[in-house]
Design an enzyme around this catalytic site. Structure first.
Site, PDB file in Angstrom:
ATOM      1  N   HIS A  13     -40.243 -26.334 -56.137  1.00  0.00           N
ATOM      2  CA  HIS A  13     -39.595 -27.478 -56.781  1.00  0.00           C
ATOM      3  C   HIS A  13     -38.822 -28.313 -55.762  1.00  0.00           C
ATOM      4  O   HIS A  13     -37.959 -27.789 -55.064  1.00  0.00           O
ATOM      5  CB  HIS A  13     -38.643 -26.960 -57.872  1.00  0.00           C
ATOM      6  CG  HIS A  13     -37.959 -28.045 -58.631  1.00  0.00           C
ATOM      7  ND1 HIS A  13     -36.595 -28.138 -58.712  1.00  0.00           N
ATOM      8  CD2 HIS A  13     -38.456 -29.082 -59.349  1.00  0.00           C
ATOM      9  CE1 HIS A  13     -36.278 -29.186 -59.460  1.00  0.00           C
ATOM     10  NE2 HIS A  13     -37.383 -29.769 -59.865  1.00  0.00           N
ATOM     11  N   GLU A  40     -43.835 -29.542 -55.609  1.00  0.00           N
ATOM     12  CA  GLU A  40     -43.524 -30.737 -56.396  1.00  0.00           C
ATOM     13  C   GLU A  40     -42.494 -31.529 -55.623  1.00  0.00           C
ATOM     14  O   GLU A  40     -41.649 -30.952 -54.936  1.00  0.00           O
ATOM     15  CB  GLU A  40     -42.940 -30.310 -57.753  1.00  0.00           C
ATOM     16  CG  GLU A  40     -42.557 -31.431 -58.691  1.00  0.00           C
ATOM     17  CD  GLU A  40     -41.109 -31.874 -58.653  1.00  0.00           C
ATOM     18  OE1 GLU A  40     -40.754 -32.766 -59.427  1.00  0.00           O
ATOM     19  OE2 GLU A  40     -40.312 -31.340 -57.833  1.00  0.00           O
ATOM     20  N   ASP A  42     -40.306 -35.719 -55.679  1.00  0.00           N
ATOM     21  CA  ASP A  42     -39.988 -36.931 -56.445  1.00  0.00           C
ATOM     22  C   ASP A  42     -40.147 -38.164 -55.559  1.00  0.00           C
ATOM     23  O   ASP A  42     -39.658 -38.176 -54.418  1.00  0.00           O
ATOM     24  CB  ASP A  42     -38.530 -36.872 -56.925  1.00  0.00           C
ATOM     25  CG  ASP A  42     -38.246 -35.603 -57.704  1.00  0.00           C
ATOM     26  OD1 ASP A  42     -38.874 -35.393 -58.745  1.00  0.00           O
ATOM     27  OD2 ASP A  42     -37.383 -34.801 -57.243  1.00  0.00           O
ATOM     28  N   HIS A  55     -34.653 -37.698 -55.255  1.00  0.00           N
ATOM     29  CA  HIS A  55     -34.495 -37.433 -56.684  1.00  0.00           C
ATOM     30  C   HIS A  55     -33.563 -38.438 -57.355  1.00  0.00           C
ATOM     31  O   HIS A  55     -33.900 -39.036 -58.369  1.00  0.00           O
ATOM     32  CB  HIS A  55     -33.962 -36.011 -56.897  1.00  0.00           C
ATOM     33  CG  HIS A  55     -33.802 -35.655 -58.341  1.00  0.00           C
ATOM     34  ND1 HIS A  55     -32.669 -35.972 -59.064  1.00  0.00           N
ATOM     35  CD2 HIS A  55     -34.631 -35.031 -59.203  1.00  0.00           C
ATOM     36  CE1 HIS A  55     -32.812 -35.545 -60.308  1.00  0.00           C
ATOM     37  NE2 HIS A  55     -33.992 -34.976 -60.427  1.00  0.00           N
ATOM     38  N   GLU A 115     -44.197 -36.411 -58.550  1.00  0.00           N
ATOM     39  CA  GLU A 115     -43.464 -36.934 -59.717  1.00  0.00           C
ATOM     40  C   GLU A 115     -42.973 -38.342 -59.412  1.00  0.00           C
ATOM     41  O   GLU A 115     -42.193 -38.543 -58.477  1.00  0.00           O
ATOM     42  CB  GLU A 115     -42.275 -36.021 -60.082  1.00  0.00           C
ATOM     43  CG  GLU A 115     -41.619 -36.549 -61.354  1.00  0.00           C
ATOM     44  CD  GLU A 115     -40.298 -35.880 -61.705  1.00  0.00           C
ATOM     45  OE1 GLU A 115     -40.045 -34.718 -61.316  1.00  0.00           O
ATOM     46  OE2 GLU A 115     -39.500 -36.569 -62.382  1.00  0.00           O
TER      47      GLU A 115
HETATM   48  O1  G3P Z   1     -41.404 -32.210 -62.367  1.00  0.00           O
HETATM   49  C1  G3P Z   1     -40.604 -31.135 -62.751  1.00  0.00           C
HETATM   50  C2  G3P Z   1     -39.146 -31.392 -62.461  1.00  0.00           C
HETATM   51  O2  G3P Z   1     -39.020 -31.782 -61.133  1.00  0.00           O
HETATM   52  C3  G3P Z   1     -38.562 -32.443 -63.363  1.00  0.00           C
HETATM   53  O3  G3P Z   1     -37.186 -32.560 -63.235  1.00  0.00           O
HETATM   54  O4  G3P Z   1     -35.183 -33.731 -62.481  1.00  0.00           O
HETATM   55  O5  G3P Z   1     -36.081 -31.858 -61.132  1.00  0.00           O
HETATM   56  O6  G3P Z   1     -37.263 -34.060 -61.192  1.00  0.00           O
HETATM   57  P1  G3P Z   1     -36.397 -33.078 -61.946  1.00  0.00           P
HETATM   58 MG    MG Z   2     -39.027 -33.603 -59.993  1.00  0.00          MG
END
Ligand code: G3P
Ligand code: MG
Length: 252
Positions: A13, A40, A42, A55, A115
């Site tokens: 993550h 993953e 952002d 993020h 994302e």
């Molecule tokens: O994509 C899963 C997760 O990353 C979504 O929440 O706020 O950590 O981007 P966040």
């Molecule tokens: Mg995310």
């Protein structure tokens, strides 16, 4: 462009946000070193339209800068330190571009969940520029599975669907909507990505019946991860790839 989805049970993550500064190349390398096969991260845009990893809409939590990400050019952003806040050994880490991130992941053979996390007002452009870059980078690498694209933002997800319908998309939600299948169909989504806080067994069961993989974020407790996987969840997003690999690595 192939659209095969070969999801693992563990996805790092924001790279591996419990082990290295989130959304940095160091974090992605760390996830890889700990045995992750997918990460993953952002993506949002700088003021001069360069897709970068971040993020928050503001700089202060994850860099030594202040103010809004959307107001910064790439040059300004890359003069900031994006690692020291996490630990002195990461001093000098920069905010990575999406381009450098894709190159790193491709080089390491890491699968990706991109994302789209647009700054307010930049929803369509974030999708368009990100998807264009992915299409260009994948055009001569047809054998690599393309990234899974997700977003909480419906405008960004709609634009992603319009621009690259062949790329797999994930329906990213906090809670599973009652009409989740309708929502998935509207955005042509292949996976259902749900918060750990709100996922319930009945959701997992109905998704499985429909043949839809469920991905749950963010799970850092190995017992919880095991319970979710036993419930039928396909993958968990975790900040602690190390702990998860230890708990799940040998059996899954
Ligand atoms: O994509 C899963 C997760 O990353 C979504 O929440 O706020 O950590 O981007 P966040
Ligand atoms: Mg995310």
């Amino acid at each position: 462009m192939t659209s095969s989805l070969d999801l693992p049970s563990i996805i790092g993550h924001r790279g591996s946000a419990g082990l290295a500064p989130e959304n940095t190349l160091a974090g992605i390398r760390r996830a890889y070193e700990e045995g992750a096969t997918w990460v993953e991260f952002d993506v949002k845009l700088t003021s001069d339209d360069v897709p970068i990893l971040m993020h928050d809409d503001r700089l202060s939590r994850t860099t030594n800068g202040k103010g809004k990400v959307a107001a910064m050019t790439l040059n300004e952003l890359q003069s900031l330190d994006a690692g020291a806040w996490f630990g002195s050994e990461f001093t000098g880490e920069r905010v990575p571009t999406l381009h450098a991130t894709l190159e790193l992941c491709i080089g390491l053979g890491l699968g990706m969940n991109v994302e789209l996390k647009p700054c307010p007002g930049r929803e369509e452009e974030t999708a368009r520029i990100t998807l264009q870059m992915i299409a260009e980078m994948w055009s001569d690498r047809l054998s690599l599975p393309p990234p899974l694209i997700s977003s909480f933002d419906e405008k960004a997800l709609t634009a992603a669907y319009d621009i690259s319908p062949a790329l797999p998309r994930g329906c990213l939600v906090t809670r599973v909507p009652r009409v989740w299948q309708k929502k998935m169909a509207r955005f042509g989504c292949r996976t259902l990505n749900v918060s750990n806080r709100w996922i319930r067994k009945k959701h997992v069961e109905s998704a499985r019946e429909a043949g839809v993989p469920v991905l749950v974020y963010t799970v850092n407790d190995p017992d919880r991860a095991l319970a979710l996987l036993d419930m039928g969840v396909t993958a968990i997003f975790t900040d602690r790839v190390d702990l998860m690999r230890k708990a799940l690595g040998r059996t899954r």
